[in-house]
Design a protein around this motif. Structure first.
Motif, short mmCIF file in Angstrom:
data_model
loop_
_atom_site.label_atom_id
_atom_site.label_comp_id
_atom_site.label_asym_id
_atom_site.label_seq_id
_atom_site.Cartn_x
_atom_site.Cartn_y
_atom_site.Cartn_z
N VAL A 35 82.44 53.27 49.56
CA VAL A 35 83.64 53.98 50.27
C VAL A 35 84.93 53.44 50.25
O VAL A 35 85.94 53.93 49.83
CB VAL A 35 83.23 54.42 51.46
CG1 VAL A 35 84.45 55.14 52.40
CG2 VAL A 35 82.12 55.21 51.58
N ARG A 36 84.98 52.06 50.21
CA ARG A 36 86.14 51.19 49.96
C ARG A 36 86.74 51.14 48.56
O ARG A 36 87.57 50.10 48.25
CB ARG A 36 85.87 49.96 50.66
CG ARG A 36 85.73 50.12 52.12
CD ARG A 36 85.71 48.81 53.16
NE ARG A 36 87.01 48.16 52.95
CZ ARG A 36 87.17 46.82 53.06
NH1 ARG A 36 86.01 46.32 53.37
NH2 ARG A 36 88.26 46.19 52.82
N HIS A 37 86.13 51.73 47.69
CA HIS A 37 86.19 51.48 46.14
C HIS A 37 86.01 49.86 45.82
O HIS A 37 86.85 49.56 44.89
CB HIS A 37 87.58 51.95 45.81
CG HIS A 37 87.83 53.46 45.97
ND1 HIS A 37 87.46 54.23 45.20
CD2 HIS A 37 88.23 54.15 47.04
CE1 HIS A 37 87.68 55.58 45.52
NE2 HIS A 37 88.24 55.47 46.83
N ARG A 38 85.25 49.25 46.38
CA ARG A 38 84.76 47.90 45.66
C ARG A 38 83.44 47.58 45.13
O ARG A 38 82.49 48.54 45.42
CB ARG A 38 84.54 47.23 47.06
CG ARG A 38 85.35 47.30 48.16
CD ARG A 38 86.75 46.15 47.95
NE ARG A 38 87.72 45.93 48.86
CZ ARG A 38 88.82 46.07 48.95
NH1 ARG A 38 89.32 46.47 48.21
NH2 ARG A 38 89.57 46.23 49.81
N PRO A 39 83.67 46.65 44.01
CA PRO A 39 82.58 46.80 43.26
C PRO A 39 81.53 45.96 43.81
O PRO A 39 81.65 45.35 44.89
CB PRO A 39 83.18 46.06 41.87
CG PRO A 39 84.34 45.55 42.32
CD PRO A 39 84.76 46.25 43.51
N PRO A 40 80.22 45.94 43.30
CA PRO A 40 79.38 45.08 44.05
C PRO A 40 79.79 43.45 43.93
O PRO A 40 80.23 43.04 42.81
CB PRO A 40 78.02 45.22 43.03
CG PRO A 40 78.23 46.47 42.17
CD PRO A 40 79.46 46.66 41.99
N ASP A 41 79.45 42.62 44.89
CA ASP A 41 80.15 41.52 44.97
C ASP A 41 78.66 40.40 45.09
O ASP A 41 77.66 40.88 45.17
CB ASP A 41 81.18 41.25 46.19
CG ASP A 41 80.51 41.50 47.71
OD1 ASP A 41 79.32 41.94 47.90
OD2 ASP A 41 81.24 41.58 48.46
N ARG A 42 79.03 39.29 45.05
CA ARG A 42 78.08 38.03 45.26
C ARG A 42 77.09 38.31 46.55
O ARG A 42 75.81 38.37 46.38
CB ARG A 42 78.50 36.77 45.22
CG ARG A 42 77.54 35.70 45.27
CD ARG A 42 78.03 34.38 45.25
NE ARG A 42 78.95 34.03 43.75
CZ ARG A 42 78.50 33.95 42.70
NH1 ARG A 42 77.18 33.42 42.62
NH2 ARG A 42 79.24 33.62 41.66
N PRO A 43 77.64 38.53 47.59
CA PRO A 43 76.72 38.75 48.69
C PRO A 43 75.86 40.01 48.72
O PRO A 43 74.69 39.98 49.21
CB PRO A 43 77.78 38.92 50.11
CG PRO A 43 78.92 38.31 49.74
CD PRO A 43 79.19 38.31 48.10
N GLN A 44 76.14 41.00 48.09
CA GLN A 44 75.26 41.98 47.74
C GLN A 44 74.05 41.65 46.69
O GLN A 44 73.04 42.02 47.07
CB GLN A 44 75.99 43.33 47.20
CG GLN A 44 76.74 44.05 48.23
CD GLN A 44 77.60 45.28 47.48
OE1 GLN A 44 77.36 45.70 46.18
NE2 GLN A 44 78.33 45.73 47.99
N PHE A 45 74.70 41.01 45.83
CA PHE A 45 73.50 40.41 44.87
C PHE A 45 72.39 39.43 45.62
O PHE A 45 71.48 39.57 45.28
CB PHE A 45 74.11 39.98 43.74
CG PHE A 45 74.85 40.92 42.69
CD1 PHE A 45 74.12 42.10 42.31
CD2 PHE A 45 76.10 40.63 42.28
CE1 PHE A 45 74.52 43.04 41.49
CE2 PHE A 45 76.56 41.75 41.63
CZ PHE A 45 75.86 43.01 41.01
#
Length: 131
Positions: A35-45
Motif C-alpha cells: 500500500v505504501r508502494h514499497r518493494p519487498p525488503d530484507r525483513p520480509q525475506f
C-alpha cells in the motif's frame, strides 16, 4: 475443542498455530508495504525464511507421525497439501525478487494469506480418519 492428543493428529497444536500466526503477521506487514508502494525488503525475506523453517518443522512432525503408524484420512490430498505448503515461501521469495516493486510485496502478502488456508486443509485431511 479437540486437541492433537485426542485426535492423534501431528499437524494440530502449537506448531500449526505458530505457522498460521507468523504467516498472517507477514501478510499484514507485506500489505502495508504494498500500500505504501514499497518493494519487498530484507525483513520480509527474513520473515519468509523463518516461516519456511516453521513449515519444514511442521512437515517433519507430520512425517514422524506417519512413521509412528498414524495415517491421514485422505493420504493423497494430505501429501499434496504438505508439498504445497513447503513450496509456497520459496515461490514467494523467487517471485518477489523477480518483481522488485510494490507488486513484489503484494505477492508475499497473497502467498502468506494462502498458507493458513493450506495448514487448515492439511489438518482437515488428517481429521477425516477420525470420522
Amino acid at each position: 475443542m479437540t486437541s492433537a492428543a485426542s485426535t492423534g493428529s501431528p499437524v494440530d497444536g502449537i506448531l500449526a498455530t505458530t505457522t498460521i500466526v507468523l504467516s498472517l503477521v507477514l501478510a499484514v506487514w507485506s500489505l502495508v508495504a504494498a500500500v505504501r508502494h514499497r518493494p519487498p525488503d530484507r525483513p520480509q525475506f527474513v520473515g519468509l525464511a523463518v516461516l519456511e523453517c516453521a513449515l519444514l518443522a511442521l512437515a517433519v512432525v507430520a512425517l514422524v507421525g506417519l512413521g509412528g503408524g498414524a495415517r491421514p484420512g485422505e493420504p493423497g490430498a494430505f501429501f499434496g497439501y504438505l508439498v504445497t505448503l513447503v513450496c509456497l515461501p520459496p515461490l514467494a521469495w523467487v517471485l518477489a525478487r523477480m518483481e522488485p516493486t510494490r507488486w513484489g510485496s503484494a505477492i508475499v502478502c497473497v502467498v502468506c494469506l494462502v498458507i493458513p488456508v493450506v495448514v487448515v486443509r492439511l489438518q482437515q485431511t488428517w481429521a477425516v480418519a477420525g470420522g
